[in-house]
Design a protein around this motif. Sequence first.
Motif, PDB file in Angstrom:
ATOM      1  N   TRP A   1      48.241 -48.017 -12.284  1.00  8.42           N
ATOM      2  CA  TRP A   1      48.202 -47.062 -12.552  1.00  8.42           C
ATOM      3  C   TRP A   1      47.405 -46.358 -12.335  1.00  8.42           C
ATOM      4  N   SER A   2      47.151 -45.118 -12.735  1.00  5.49           N
ATOM      5  CA  SER A   2      45.974 -43.771 -12.447  1.00  5.49           C
ATOM      6  C   SER A   2      46.528 -43.424 -14.370  1.00  5.49           C
ATOM      7  N   LEU A   3      45.546 -42.955 -14.658  1.00  5.63           N
ATOM      8  CA  LEU A   3      45.586 -42.013 -15.797  1.00  5.63           C
ATOM      9  C   LEU A   3      46.495 -40.918 -15.758  1.00  5.63           C
ATOM     10  N   LYS A   4      46.286 -40.345 -14.068  1.00  8.47           N
ATOM     11  CA  LYS A   4      46.568 -38.855 -14.276  1.00  8.47           C
ATOM     12  C   LYS A   4      48.181 -39.181 -14.087  1.00  8.47           C
ATOM     13  N   ARG A   5      48.720 -40.125 -14.745  1.00  3.28           N
ATOM     14  CA  ARG A   5      49.492 -40.925 -14.683  1.00  3.28           C
ATOM     15  C   ARG A   5      50.980 -41.748 -12.775  1.00  3.28           C
ATOM     16  N   ILE A   6      49.847 -41.817 -12.139  1.00  2.19           N
ATOM     17  CA  ILE A   6      50.561 -41.620 -10.575  1.00  2.19           C
ATOM     18  C   ILE A   6      50.227 -43.324 -10.930  1.00  2.19           C
TER      19      ILE A   6
END
Length: 340
Positions: free
Chosen positions: A213-218
């Motif tokens: 899970w990335s900080l770009k909410r992906i």
Amino acid sequence: MLLAQGCASSWTLRTEQPEIALQWPYQPAKAKITYAMSIKGFSASNGSRSIVRTIVYGQGGDEKDSFGLPVAVATGRDSRMAVADMGLKCVHFYVPAEHRYVRLTEAGEAKITSPVSVIFDDELNLYVSDSVAARIFVFDPEGKYVRSIDQAGSDKLKRPTGIAYNHVRKLLYVADTLANAVYAFNSKGQLEFSFGSRGDKQGQFNFPTHIFWSLKRILYITDSMNFRIETFDDDGKFLRSFGHHGDGFGDLARPKGIAADKDGVVYVADSLFDIVQLFSREGLYLLTLGKRGGDLAEFWMPSGIYIDDNGMLYVCDTYNRRIQVFRITENYSHDEIHTE
């Protein structure tokens, strides 16, 4: 008694740094990735520890504080580290602020038998995915067992593998390889929602394994036997996929660990090619990191990878029994990367 005294020592990482600067792309290009260090295990500063090593393990033998087969790694907000070790059937738990190292081998009355993924939440609770036990073990910030998650609603977990934590919505994502599904649990271990089914269409899986899970909410998910990477929003809505089976640059053969940095560059470990490949967020091949071997920046069956909040890339170099760490240059344009 000597061994117990050694365990009470002050611990540090046992590392190896390169003698020369290593970067990718190669000079004179601007570096997107530079080599930081190789982590071999943990060292105790207690003077009796060297005696314990010689008595219990012998010179040059396996040591309790070394890695067996490291397959997954994660760090917490205070730089604590957890390493899932399939070879030793344990999780290496290290808190640098306290110079404390513990080898977790049990979860309550259960033995840790097949740890394949680890992640910390915002409260520094540690989640461990055990694929054979078919459950997620939860430990508190001190490393004490709290509970297990073995149900997804009315369904039993079949083979939980990759796990990731959503710091915005406080959700734990679990990829269940045999169920061909991803489950999202709340902080109480209750199922919030799930997505996925068996197949090769958009949003379907053929044995998903790793997840990030990335900080770009992906959400990035390795759809291993479809030889592709699928991306979803944090509600499980399909966004896009990329990758296909092959043996050339940008192809995937045995994709495993997956991560993405703040620039949106996606990193995929391939345990057959023994490399990490970089892709743009659209799935365009950018760069290859490493090659087969045992030297620095070379890999032998890389598996889990992780990117922390400080832009450090951790690669579990499984059969070389180490974790290799790289520094990522942020605010780096894709156009600056010269493919190799």
